[in-house]
Design an enzyme around this catalytic site. Structure first.
Site, PDB file in Angstrom:
ATOM      1  N   MET A   1       0.866  -1.176   0.000  1.00  0.00           N
ATOM      2  CA  MET A   1       0.000   0.000   0.000  1.00  0.00           C
ATOM      3  C   MET A   1       0.903   1.226   0.000  1.00  0.00           C
ATOM      4  SD  MET A   1      -2.967   1.038   2.760  1.00  0.00           S
ATOM      5  CE  MET A   1      -1.948   0.642   4.175  1.00  0.00           C
TER       6      MET A   1
ATOM      7  N   TYR B   1       1.119   3.741  12.550  1.00  0.00           N
ATOM      8  CA  TYR B   1       0.729   3.494  11.160  1.00  0.00           C
ATOM      9  C   TYR B   1      -0.746   3.131  11.004  1.00  0.00           C
ATOM     10  CZ  TYR B   1       2.232  -1.502  11.830  1.00  0.00           C
ATOM     11  OH  TYR B   1       2.422  -2.794  12.252  1.00  0.00           O
ATOM     12  N   GLU B   2      -1.213   3.276   9.748  1.00  0.00           N
ATOM     13  CA  GLU B   2      -2.636   3.142   9.395  1.00  0.00           C
ATOM     14  C   GLU B   2      -3.501   4.188  10.102  1.00  0.00           C
ATOM     15  OE1 GLU B   2      -2.721   1.452   6.923  1.00  0.00           O
ATOM     16  OE2 GLU B   2      -0.884   0.348   7.256  1.00  0.00           O
ATOM     17  N   GLY B   3      -2.928   5.343  10.350  1.00  0.00           N
ATOM     18  CA  GLY B   3      -3.656   6.420  11.026  1.00  0.00           C
ATOM     19  C   GLY B   3      -3.355   6.399  12.504  1.00  0.00           C
TER      20      GLY B   3
ATOM     21  N   GLN C   1      -7.501   8.253  14.262  1.00  0.00           N
ATOM     22  CA  GLN C   1      -8.591   7.303  14.492  1.00  0.00           C
ATOM     23  C   GLN C   1      -9.656   7.908  15.404  1.00  0.00           C
ATOM     24  OE1 GLN C   1      -8.776   4.407  12.900  1.00  0.00           O
ATOM     25  NE2 GLN C   1      -6.774   4.677  11.954  1.00  0.00           N
TER      26      GLN C   1
END
Length: 599
Positions: free
Chosen positions: A163, A440-442, A447
């Site tokens: 990604m 990571y991933e926000g 979030q």
């Protein structure tokens, strides 16, 4: 280094006794193969692979790390061979579409395997983990030709995926990304730009890597409304589907990181690389959310894994390590001291890790069942409800579990005392590896804004009610159960307070939008503890019912009740602080002028 043992008894407790997976799978379309025997066999074999193959490589990956040269990236000793075993075992295809070589099993079963993989060796597990996200994205948004070309290879495990979002100047604010996509005469696109922090971006474990890349088309609107999504393979596919000539995409360097050394975190350069548009123009971020939501549930597993691995290692140590005497008198009179597990503070640390790991498992498996229903529910109403519940639970699972998972990893290290700071025990690696989960991933803050701002306030509280109604029904059904009173009464109270707090934050946010950002993280943490309270109350009920019916596993079920009691007495009160601070307002954060921060 702790020798990982898959917690099979607790996995089966959550699946079969708490969440009734057999009935759940029977209610899904096309899940006929998910019989109890089949599911049990998958979990047993997955446990063997993780215990015998992946766990021994965990410290190897940390100590060796990945190495980069102009020829590419070499993964740590044993990683490539383990991946080949993984592919030969058919694991990449387990939950994928049968039309492209998958086995079509429910996604929740895949999450169980992902838990065991991630806990035994998080760095290794990120390679196939990112492939799942690429698979889901192409499956959801790709053309039939793209599916035939890429899905078949990703599902077989011959190729892996990545990604590619972040750039040197932008992290979560993707509206500022600069990577360009220029149309070519043949319908493809020329992708030019640099992406950073790309996990598994380059490696020697598979013959090709499929990059899912965000980029801008010429004349695209500014901000997030002008982002498109592209498939950019490392090797261009030949007509027969094999990996052909090298595309103009390369790893510029490896990041030097605090942890997860066994995973290659790359700077990726796209120098006019050939790519294919996936999904509609300028709707790339919408399509990428398919990947990101997959990754967020996957990241939640890291919180669970950090708590589980820390608990397993520190529990064994606490039983063996002798230090001081119990305050109430010797418990090991023939030894020079008592094992440290007898001391209250060590018990506090062990029990915190235990209830975090087991609560996290329940939350992730619950979310996994919603994924199943979204994909394979028999009615539109079921699918819609599951999608709403999943959307609400995802930011809580990702952020709350990584926060308390990291806390648990630190407690695991603390139980060891000075030995926890030493590499050979593996506890400090667990701390370092798990620290990335909150980023990571926000990040937790991102979030939290998604939960409070987008999911709750923008729906005028309807997203919250999807969950709190379930809690209310559970409390009402068990209001007269004397054995559950110690759990039901505080759960009902916090469920009501949750709604009241939401209303108060919403009212202040109508006057000043900064109040959302000021309250968001406390709101998310409060929500996490509230969700755990519901799950632990349910687990206590299952355990009490089993003991009432008579069981040969009295100790197991009694431990569940005692764990629930610990959670309600020791961890749930943290909500009082979060409730007060989320209502403290933004003034204490924003009143100080920037100049006053100067050193």
């Amino acid at each position: 280094m702790p020798e990982y043992k898959a917690p099979l008894r607790d996995i089966k407790f959550v699946m079969n006794e708490l969440l009734n997976s057999e009935q759940h799978y029977a209610n899904l379309e096309g899940a006929e193969d998910a019989t109890p025997d089949m599911v049990d066999a998958i979990i047993q074999e997955g446990a063997k692979f993780c215990e015998q193959v992946l766990s021994p490589l965990n410290q190897v990956g940390d100590q060796e790390g990945c190495t980069w040269s102009e020829g590419g990236v070499k993964t740590p000793t044993g990683f490539k061979e383990a991946y080949q075993q993984y592919v030969e075992g058919g694991w990449p295809s387990m939950t994928a579409d049968p039309n492209y070589g998958g086995q079509g099993l429910p996604h929740s079963i895949g999450l169980v395997v992902s838990e065991m993989v991630g806990t035994s060796n998080w760095s290794w597990g990120m390679y196939p983990g990112l492939s799942h996200g690429a698979t889901n994205t192409i499956e959801e948004h790709g053309t039939e030709e793209q599916k035939q070309t890429y899905l078949t290879k990703l599902i077989s495990g011959e190729w892996t995926g990545t990604m590619c979002l972040t750039e040197p100047h932008c992290g979560s604010d993707l509206g500022t990304l600069r990577t360009k996509a220029e149309p070519n005469a043949d319908g493809t696109y020329s992708i030019t730009g640099t992406k950073i922090f790309i996990s598994a971006g380059e490696h020697d474990m598979a013959e090709n890597i499929v990059h899912i890349v965000l980029a801008r088309l010429p004349g695209a609107p500014e901000g997030t409304k002008g982002i498109s999504l592209f498939i950019v393979p490392k090797q261009l596919p030949n007509e027969d589907g094999s990996a052909g000539e090298r595309n103009a995409v390369s790893c510029g360097s490896l990041e030097h990181k605090m942890g997860i050394h066994g995973n290659a975190t790359c700077v990726m350069n796209f120098d006019g690389a050939k790519g294919w548009l996936i999904g509609p123009e300028n709707k790339g971020l919408n399509c990428m959310f398919t990947f990101m939501n997959t990754a967020r549930i996957g990241t939640a597993i890291q919180g669970l894994g950090a708590a589980e691995l820390g608990f397993q290692g520190s529990l064994a140590y606490a039983k063996d390590r002798l230090a001081m005497r119990s305050l109430s008198g010797p418990k090991n009179p023939d030894g020079i001291a008592d094992p440290i597990i007898v001391h209250p503070d060590v018990r506090r640390m062990l029990l915190t890790q235990k209830v975090v790991a087991e609560g996290a498992r329940a939350l992730i498996y619950l979310a996994g069942q919603q994924v199943d229903v979204v994909h394979s529910g028999k009615t539109e109403e079921e699918r819609k409800h599951a999608d709403a519940l999943l959307g609400f639970l995802t930011p809580i699972a990702k952020a709350f579990l990584t926060e308390i998972g990291y806390e648990s990893a630190n407690l695991g290290m603390q139980v060891f005392g000075g030995h926890g700071f030493i590499t050979e025990w593996g506890m400090e690696q667990n701390v370092r590896d798990s620290r990335i989960g909150m980023i990571y991933e926000g990040t937790t803050g991102i979030q939290a804004l998604d939960l409070l701002g987008r999911k709750v306030l923008m729906t005028q509280g309807e997203a919250l009610k999807v969950f709190t109604k379930q809690v209310h029904v559970f409390c009402k059904e068990n209001a007269d159960n004397e054995q559950l009173k110690e759990f039901i009464e505080p759960l009902a109270a916090i469920n009501k307070e949750w709604g009241d707090l939401t209303m108060k934050v919403g009212m202040t946010a109508m006057k000043n939008r900064e109040e959302v950002g000021a309250a968001a993280v406390d709101y998310l943490m409060y929500s996490g503890y509230a969700v755990f309270a519901y799950l632990w109350a349910r687990m206590a009920k299952v355990a009490l019912d089993k003991m009432a019916d008579g069981t040969s596993e009295e100790m197991f079920y009694n431990a569940k009740v005692q764990s629930a009691r610990f959670y309600f007495k020791r961890l749930l009160p943290r909500t009082k602080t979060h409730a007060e601070t989320m209502l403290a307002g933004s003034d204490s954060l924003l009143d100080m002028p920037e100049e006053a921060f100067a050193i």
